[in-house]
Design an enzyme around this catalytic site. Structure first.
Site, PDB file in Angstrom:
ATOM      1  N   HIS A 181      50.485  29.156  47.537  1.00 21.97           N
ATOM      2  CA  HIS A 181      49.649  30.229  46.996  1.00 21.97           C
ATOM      3  C   HIS A 181      50.212  31.571  47.449  1.00 21.97           C
ATOM      4  O   HIS A 181      51.195  31.619  48.192  1.00 21.97           O
ATOM      5  CB  HIS A 181      48.207  30.004  47.479  1.00 21.97           C
ATOM      6  CG  HIS A 181      47.181  30.782  46.725  1.00 21.97           C
ATOM      7  ND1 HIS A 181      47.234  31.013  45.371  1.00 21.97           N
ATOM      8  CD2 HIS A 181      46.027  31.389  47.138  1.00 21.97           C
ATOM      9  CE1 HIS A 181      46.187  31.727  45.005  1.00 21.97           C
ATOM     10  NE2 HIS A 181      45.433  31.970  46.056  1.00 21.97           N
ATOM     11  N   ASP A 196      37.055  35.122  47.382  1.00 20.57           N
ATOM     12  CA  ASP A 196      36.244  34.204  46.571  1.00 20.57           C
ATOM     13  C   ASP A 196      36.179  32.803  47.186  1.00 20.57           C
ATOM     14  O   ASP A 196      35.607  31.888  46.594  1.00 20.57           O
ATOM     15  CB  ASP A 196      36.751  34.141  45.123  1.00 20.57           C
ATOM     16  CG  ASP A 196      38.216  33.771  44.990  1.00 20.57           C
ATOM     17  OD1 ASP A 196      38.998  34.062  45.911  1.00 20.57           O
ATOM     18  OD2 ASP A 196      38.583  33.179  43.952  1.00 20.57           O
ATOM     19  N   HIS A 197      36.738  32.658  48.403  1.00 22.37           N
ATOM     20  CA  HIS A 197      36.667  31.368  49.085  1.00 22.37           C
ATOM     21  C   HIS A 197      35.958  31.433  50.441  1.00 22.37           C
ATOM     22  O   HIS A 197      35.718  30.401  51.046  1.00 22.37           O
ATOM     23  CB  HIS A 197      38.070  30.773  49.270  1.00 22.37           C
ATOM     24  CG  HIS A 197      38.703  30.413  47.972  1.00 22.37           C
ATOM     25  ND1 HIS A 197      38.786  29.121  47.505  1.00 22.37           N
ATOM     26  CD2 HIS A 197      39.232  31.193  46.999  1.00 22.37           C
ATOM     27  CE1 HIS A 197      39.357  29.112  46.309  1.00 22.37           C
ATOM     28  NE2 HIS A 197      39.647  30.363  45.986  1.00 22.37           N
ATOM     29  N   HIS A 218      41.516  29.268  52.471  1.00 25.27           N
ATOM     30  CA  HIS A 218      42.361  30.450  52.635  1.00 25.27           C
ATOM     31  C   HIS A 218      41.491  31.698  52.589  1.00 25.27           C
ATOM     32  O   HIS A 218      40.276  31.601  52.383  1.00 25.27           O
ATOM     33  CB  HIS A 218      43.487  30.489  51.594  1.00 25.27           C
ATOM     34  CG  HIS A 218      43.055  30.678  50.171  1.00 25.27           C
ATOM     35  ND1 HIS A 218      42.248  29.783  49.501  1.00 25.27           N
ATOM     36  CD2 HIS A 218      43.323  31.666  49.256  1.00 25.27           C
ATOM     37  CE1 HIS A 218      42.065  30.194  48.261  1.00 25.27           C
ATOM     38  NE2 HIS A 218      42.687  31.337  48.090  1.00 25.27           N
ATOM     39  N   HIS A 265      41.383  34.460  50.654  1.00 23.25           N
ATOM     40  CA  HIS A 265      40.960  35.252  49.494  1.00 23.25           C
ATOM     41  C   HIS A 265      39.432  35.218  49.455  1.00 23.25           C
ATOM     42  O   HIS A 265      38.809  34.177  49.692  1.00 23.25           O
ATOM     43  CB  HIS A 265      41.572  34.690  48.203  1.00 23.25           C
ATOM     44  CG  HIS A 265      43.007  35.099  48.015  1.00 23.25           C
ATOM     45  ND1 HIS A 265      43.926  34.356  47.323  1.00 23.25           N
ATOM     46  CD2 HIS A 265      43.668  36.205  48.469  1.00 23.25           C
ATOM     47  CE1 HIS A 265      45.100  34.978  47.337  1.00 23.25           C
ATOM     48  NE2 HIS A 265      44.967  36.091  48.031  1.00 23.25           N
ATOM     49  N   HIS A 268      37.637  26.215  39.468  1.00 22.93           N
ATOM     50  CA  HIS A 268      38.209  27.527  39.764  1.00 22.93           C
ATOM     51  C   HIS A 268      38.594  28.240  38.473  1.00 22.93           C
ATOM     52  O   HIS A 268      39.655  28.849  38.343  1.00 22.93           O
ATOM     53  CB  HIS A 268      39.412  27.398  40.699  1.00 22.93           C
ATOM     54  CG  HIS A 268      39.780  28.681  41.401  1.00 22.93           C
ATOM     55  ND1 HIS A 268      40.780  29.502  40.966  1.00 22.93           N
ATOM     56  CD2 HIS A 268      39.265  29.298  42.496  1.00 22.93           C
ATOM     57  CE1 HIS A 268      40.891  30.545  41.780  1.00 22.93           C
ATOM     58  NE2 HIS A 268      39.968  30.437  42.719  1.00 22.93           N
ATOM     59  N   ASP A 286      43.511  26.804  45.518  1.00 24.11           N
ATOM     60  CA  ASP A 286      44.394  27.696  44.773  1.00 24.11           C
ATOM     61  C   ASP A 286      45.861  27.389  45.080  1.00 24.11           C
ATOM     62  O   ASP A 286      46.325  27.557  46.208  1.00 24.11           O
ATOM     63  CB  ASP A 286      44.135  29.154  45.170  1.00 24.11           C
ATOM     64  CG  ASP A 286      42.727  29.603  44.838  1.00 24.11           C
ATOM     65  OD1 ASP A 286      41.873  28.744  44.562  1.00 24.11           O
ATOM     66  OD2 ASP A 286      42.485  30.822  44.863  1.00 24.11           O
TER      67      ASP A 286
HETATM   68 ZN   LIG Z   1      43.297  32.428  46.249  1.00 15.70          ZN
END
Ligand SMILES: [Zn+2]
Length: 263
Positions: free
Chosen positions: A143, A67-68, A63, A65, A228, A170
């Site tokens: 999410h 941090d991914h 996805h 976000h 995570h 997530d």
């Molecule tokens: Zn996320």
């Protein structure tokens, strides 16, 4: 038996810390390498883990976000500078293609290798790639924005049971998701918070360590890896203990760890 391993490159959430990089994993199956998520700094951590960037040909992004996936354009640019000519394939949310094209256009970069992009599909489990050794499926999770998990299944080999690995990114606790990775050999499930912060997990569409363990029970997995982790936790022993009370075959997915996928 053919090697089937997952390398944990980063196990943190949201912001990188001195001890934990944000989410990235490399799946190795019999000489083929695939990356799952690609947080900021991932290519540096690959070097520390002695994984050759140029061996990775498939990228699965769960996805959008940061941090991914904030490490993806840097990694692509490095492959370009290395003079890579073999194609790479990226499986990710449709908007990722536009983001990458905008970044490449702004820097007037024409890649030396073909970049093949396959958008993930919503609503149900989909077979997204199959070769002579492996099948990979995407499945939707719950999410704050559209997000997907991935299931990698070894094709059955004569004389042994097929092994499998599920990456459950997530997501809020959602028992119905367990059907997407029933009886998986090894399940990675996010566990951003300890269980006393269950309300925070609900509000932010994340899971707790106990909820991750409940997903392991519901899916009939053989082994659970949790990761995570919120940067608020410097020690993870209590988080592991509370997950093991529900599902004893639980381990922490720590940076640098290599896990053999066993049936
Ligand atoms: Zn996320």
């Amino acid at each position: 038996m053919k090697p089937f391993q997952v390398h944990i490159i980063g196990s943190g959430s949201a912001v990188p810390s001195a001890h934990r990089a944000a989410t990235s994993q490399v799946l190795h199956y019999n000489g083929q390498y695939a990356m799952i998520d690609c947080a900021e700094g991932t290519q540096i951590h690959l070097k520390k883990n002695k994984i050759s960037l140029s061996r990775i040909s498939r990228f699965f992004i769960s996805h959008l976000h940061g941090d991914h996936y904030f490490g993806l354009i840097g990694l692509i640019n490095t492959l370009h500078l290395y003079g890579k000519t073999q194609p790479i394939t990226i499986y990710g949310p449709a908007a990722l293609y536009d983001i990458l094209q905008m970044q490449l256009k702004a820097s007037d970069t024409t890649l030396k290798f073909p970049l093949i992009f396959k958008p993930l599909l919503p609503n149900e489990k989909h077979l997204i790639v199959e070769d002579d050794q492996m099948r990979c499926y995407s499945f939707p999770v719950r999410h704050r924005i559209a997000a997907w998990g991935f299931l990698f299944e070894e094709k059955p080999v004569a004389g042994s049971h097929a092994r499998s690995y599920a990456f459950c990114t997530d997501t809020a606790f959602s028992p119905e998701l367990a059907g997407y990775f029933k009886d998986v050999s090894v399940l990675y499930h996010e566990a951003t918070f300890m269980d006393h912060l269950r309300s925070v997990a609900e509000a932010t569409f994340h899971s707790t360590s106990v909820q991750a363990a409940q997903m392991a029970v519901l899916s009939g997995t053989g082994r659970l890896l949790i990761g995570h982790f919120s940067s608020r936790y410097s020690e993870l022993d209590q988080m592991l203990d509370e997950a093991r009370e529900v599902f004893p075959q639980t381990d922490l997915a720590l940076d640098g760890m290599v896990v053999d996928i066993k049936s």
